[in-house]
Design a protein around this motif. Structure first.
Motif, PDB file in Angstrom:
ATOM      1  N   HIS A 101       1.117  -1.259  -0.229  1.00  0.00           N
ATOM      2  CA  HIS A 101       0.066   0.191  -0.312  1.00  0.00           C
ATOM      3  C   HIS A 101       1.088   1.067  -0.121  1.00  0.00           C
ATOM      4  O   HIS A 101       0.600   1.726  -1.154  1.00  0.00           O
ATOM      5  CB  HIS A 101      -1.034  -0.032   1.578  1.00  0.00           C
ATOM      6  CG  HIS A 101      -1.879   0.938   1.706  1.00  0.00           C
ATOM      7  ND1 HIS A 101      -2.901   1.118   0.336  1.00  0.00           N
ATOM      8  CD2 HIS A 101      -1.922   2.515   2.121  1.00  0.00           C
ATOM      9  CE1 HIS A 101      -3.329   2.299   0.873  1.00  0.00           C
ATOM     10  NE2 HIS A 101      -2.722   2.732   1.279  1.00  0.00           N
ATOM     11  N   GLU A 102       1.991   1.379   0.831  1.00  0.00           N
ATOM     12  CA  GLU A 102       2.722   1.965   0.347  1.00  0.00           C
ATOM     13  C   GLU A 102       3.390   2.452  -0.596  1.00  0.00           C
ATOM     14  O   GLU A 102       3.692   3.505  -1.199  1.00  0.00           O
ATOM     15  CB  GLU A 102       3.836   2.207   1.894  1.00  0.00           C
ATOM     16  CG  GLU A 102       3.221   2.242   3.501  1.00  0.00           C
ATOM     17  CD  GLU A 102       4.829   1.916   4.595  1.00  0.00           C
ATOM     18  OE1 GLU A 102       5.042   1.228   4.552  1.00  0.00           O
ATOM     19  OE2 GLU A 102       3.219   2.083   5.557  1.00  0.00           O
ATOM     20  N   ALA A 103       4.353   1.575  -1.056  1.00  0.00           N
ATOM     21  CA  ALA A 103       4.780   1.482  -2.007  1.00  0.00           C
ATOM     22  C   ALA A 103       2.981   2.152  -3.397  1.00  0.00           C
ATOM     23  O   ALA A 103       4.104   2.741  -4.057  1.00  0.00           O
ATOM     24  CB  ALA A 103       5.104   0.650  -2.735  1.00  0.00           C
ATOM     25  N   LEU A 104       2.543   1.776  -3.319  1.00  0.00           N
ATOM     26  CA  LEU A 104       2.000   2.552  -4.352  1.00  0.00           C
ATOM     27  C   LEU A 104       1.330   3.361  -4.204  1.00  0.00           C
ATOM     28  O   LEU A 104       1.339   4.798  -4.990  1.00  0.00           O
ATOM     29  CB  LEU A 104       0.237   1.507  -4.334  1.00  0.00           C
ATOM     30  CG  LEU A 104       0.035   0.589  -5.351  1.00  0.00           C
ATOM     31  CD1 LEU A 104      -1.312  -0.690  -4.662  1.00  0.00           C
ATOM     32  CD2 LEU A 104      -0.053   0.530  -6.576  1.00  0.00           C
ATOM     33  N   GLN A 105       1.117   3.874  -2.798  1.00  0.00           N
ATOM     34  CA  GLN A 105       0.942   5.802  -2.531  1.00  0.00           C
ATOM     35  C   GLN A 105       1.871   6.640  -2.980  1.00  0.00           C
ATOM     36  O   GLN A 105       1.714   7.685  -3.555  1.00  0.00           O
ATOM     37  CB  GLN A 105       1.075   5.864  -0.829  1.00  0.00           C
ATOM     38  CG  GLN A 105      -0.630   5.171  -0.871  1.00  0.00           C
ATOM     39  CD  GLN A 105      -0.436   5.787   1.084  1.00  0.00           C
ATOM     40  OE1 GLN A 105       0.148   5.470   2.024  1.00  0.00           O
ATOM     41  NE2 GLN A 105      -1.853   6.223   1.284  1.00  0.00           N
ATOM     42  N   VAL A 106       3.096   5.699  -3.378  1.00  0.00           N
ATOM     43  CA  VAL A 106       4.607   6.297  -3.411  1.00  0.00           C
ATOM     44  C   VAL A 106       4.034   6.723  -5.219  1.00  0.00           C
ATOM     45  O   VAL A 106       4.775   7.914  -5.280  1.00  0.00           O
ATOM     46  CB  VAL A 106       6.080   6.203  -3.263  1.00  0.00           C
ATOM     47  CG1 VAL A 106       7.139   6.409  -3.518  1.00  0.00           C
ATOM     48  CG2 VAL A 106       5.725   5.981  -1.409  1.00  0.00           C
ATOM     49  N   LEU A 107       4.121   5.685  -5.491  1.00  0.00           N
ATOM     50  CA  LEU A 107       3.843   5.753  -7.331  1.00  0.00           C
ATOM     51  C   LEU A 107       2.742   6.790  -7.401  1.00  0.00           C
ATOM     52  O   LEU A 107       2.955   7.412  -8.508  1.00  0.00           O
ATOM     53  CB  LEU A 107       3.643   4.901  -7.654  1.00  0.00           C
ATOM     54  CG  LEU A 107       4.548   3.097  -7.636  1.00  0.00           C
ATOM     55  CD1 LEU A 107       4.012   2.380  -8.449  1.00  0.00           C
ATOM     56  CD2 LEU A 107       5.938   4.037  -9.361  1.00  0.00           C
ATOM     57  N   GLU A 108       1.913   6.419  -6.905  1.00  0.00           N
ATOM     58  CA  GLU A 108       0.465   7.300  -6.559  1.00  0.00           C
ATOM     59  C   GLU A 108       0.907   9.525  -6.268  1.00  0.00           C
ATOM     60  O   GLU A 108       0.399  10.115  -6.660  1.00  0.00           O
ATOM     61  CB  GLU A 108      -0.692   7.394  -5.958  1.00  0.00           C
ATOM     62  CG  GLU A 108      -1.060   5.854  -6.642  1.00  0.00           C
ATOM     63  CD  GLU A 108      -1.358   5.699  -7.983  1.00  0.00           C
ATOM     64  OE1 GLU A 108      -2.902   6.475  -8.284  1.00  0.00           O
ATOM     65  OE2 GLU A 108      -1.844   4.904  -8.876  1.00  0.00           O
ATOM     66  N   ALA A 109       2.270   9.448  -5.482  1.00  0.00           N
ATOM     67  CA  ALA A 109       2.170  11.205  -5.426  1.00  0.00           C
ATOM     68  C   ALA A 109       2.874  11.914  -6.042  1.00  0.00           C
ATOM     69  O   ALA A 109       3.431  11.322  -6.981  1.00  0.00           O
ATOM     70  CB  ALA A 109       3.229  10.786  -3.755  1.00  0.00           C
ATOM     71  N   GLU A 110       2.365  12.715  -5.905  1.00  0.00           N
ATOM     72  CA  GLU A 110       2.804  14.419  -7.667  1.00  0.00           C
ATOM     73  C   GLU A 110       4.573  14.048  -6.591  1.00  0.00           C
ATOM     74  O   GLU A 110       4.682  13.611  -6.058  1.00  0.00           O
ATOM     75  CB  GLU A 110       2.281  15.319  -6.861  1.00  0.00           C
ATOM     76  CG  GLU A 110       0.641  15.864  -7.301  1.00  0.00           C
ATOM     77  CD  GLU A 110       0.294  17.128  -7.162  1.00  0.00           C
ATOM     78  OE1 GLU A 110       0.793  18.355  -7.527  1.00  0.00           O
ATOM     79  OE2 GLU A 110      -1.184  16.823  -7.333  1.00  0.00           O
ATOM     80  N   ILE A 111       5.161  14.435  -7.827  1.00  0.00           N
ATOM     81  CA  ILE A 111       6.601  14.749  -7.658  1.00  0.00           C
ATOM     82  C   ILE A 111       7.034  15.510  -7.988  1.00  0.00           C
ATOM     83  O   ILE A 111       6.029  16.946  -8.607  1.00  0.00           O
ATOM     84  CB  ILE A 111       7.039  13.825  -9.053  1.00  0.00           C
ATOM     85  CG1 ILE A 111       6.940  12.714  -9.387  1.00  0.00           C
ATOM     86  CG2 ILE A 111       8.692  14.018  -9.204  1.00  0.00           C
ATOM     87  CD1 ILE A 111       7.683  11.987 -10.615  1.00  0.00           C
ATOM     88  N   HIS A 112       7.510  16.701  -6.610  1.00  0.00           N
ATOM     89  CA  HIS A 112       7.972  17.657  -6.667  1.00  0.00           C
ATOM     90  C   HIS A 112       9.307  17.473  -7.423  1.00  0.00           C
ATOM     91  O   HIS A 112      10.578  16.731  -6.742  1.00  0.00           O
ATOM     92  CB  HIS A 112       7.921  18.693  -5.528  1.00  0.00           C
ATOM     93  CG  HIS A 112       8.293  19.346  -5.021  1.00  0.00           C
ATOM     94  ND1 HIS A 112       8.163  20.528  -5.482  1.00  0.00           N
ATOM     95  CD2 HIS A 112       9.204  19.732  -3.891  1.00  0.00           C
ATOM     96  CE1 HIS A 112       9.386  21.317  -5.195  1.00  0.00           C
ATOM     97  NE2 HIS A 112       9.710  21.341  -4.255  1.00  0.00           N
ATOM     98  N   ILE A 113       9.979  18.457  -8.156  1.00  0.00           N
ATOM     99  CA  ILE A 113      10.968  18.657  -8.121  1.00  0.00           C
ATOM    100  C   ILE A 113      12.107  19.931  -8.013  1.00  0.00           C
ATOM    101  O   ILE A 113      11.156  20.631  -8.542  1.00  0.00           O
ATOM    102  CB  ILE A 113      11.468  18.852 -10.084  1.00  0.00           C
ATOM    103  CG1 ILE A 113      11.056  17.187 -10.636  1.00  0.00           C
ATOM    104  CG2 ILE A 113      12.805  18.772  -9.937  1.00  0.00           C
ATOM    105  CD1 ILE A 113      10.898  17.028 -11.693  1.00  0.00           C
ATOM    106  N   PRO A 114      12.663  20.396  -7.060  1.00  0.00           N
ATOM    107  CA  PRO A 114      13.209  22.181  -6.254  1.00  0.00           C
ATOM    108  C   PRO A 114      13.528  22.456  -7.667  1.00  0.00           C
ATOM    109  O   PRO A 114      14.634  21.160  -8.276  1.00  0.00           O
ATOM    110  CB  PRO A 114      13.620  21.343  -5.107  1.00  0.00           C
ATOM    111  CG  PRO A 114      13.772  20.188  -5.176  1.00  0.00           C
ATOM    112  CD  PRO A 114      13.088  19.111  -6.151  1.00  0.00           C
ATOM    113  N   THR A 115      13.464  23.912  -7.857  1.00  0.00           N
ATOM    114  CA  THR A 115      14.193  23.819  -8.822  1.00  0.00           C
ATOM    115  C   THR A 115      14.563  25.715  -8.035  1.00  0.00           C
ATOM    116  O   THR A 115      14.394  26.033  -6.992  1.00  0.00           O
ATOM    117  CB  THR A 115      13.564  24.490  -9.266  1.00  0.00           C
ATOM    118  OG1 THR A 115      11.969  25.437  -9.734  1.00  0.00           O
ATOM    119  CG2 THR A 115      12.866  23.589 -10.921  1.00  0.00           C
ATOM    120  N   PRO A 116      15.832  25.703  -7.789  1.00  0.00           N
ATOM    121  CA  PRO A 116      17.102  26.512  -7.479  1.00  0.00           C
ATOM    122  C   PRO A 116      16.109  28.252  -7.958  1.00  0.00           C
ATOM    123  O   PRO A 116      15.955  28.436  -9.202  1.00  0.00           O
ATOM    124  CB  PRO A 116      18.534  26.719  -7.599  1.00  0.00           C
ATOM    125  CG  PRO A 116      18.432  26.533  -9.204  1.00  0.00           C
ATOM    126  CD  PRO A 116      17.087  25.283  -9.632  1.00  0.00           C
TER     127      PRO A 116
END
Length: 71
Positions: free
Chosen positions: A53-68
């Motif tokens: 379940h936790e692995a599925l949540q990670v895959l479903e989460a929005e990806i945040h890419i920090p930008t300088p």
């Protein structure tokens, strides 16, 4: 060698995790009534289901890419 896109690979991983989670759900549902906290196999099944379940949540989460920030 066949090339696959990242999204198609992620979809396959997602499907694999969903199948695993469903199989664990069925095994837990059909498991004989355990003695709470004393059945190691049952507790292991619960932990495996939680990891899927936790692995599925990670895959479903929005990806945040920090930008300088520019000064």
């Amino acid at each position: 060698m066949r090339t696959q896109t990242a999204s198609s690979l992620l979809q396959k991983v997602r499907q694999h995790l969903e199948v695993a989670r469903n199989a664990l759900d069925a095994e837990i549902r059909d498991y004989p009534t355990p003695i709470s906290g004393c059945d190691a196999q049952y507790n292991h099944l619960l932990a495996e289901r939680r990891r899927a379940h936790e692995a599925l949540q990670v895959l479903e989460a929005e990806i945040h890419i920090p930008t300088p920030r520019a000064p």
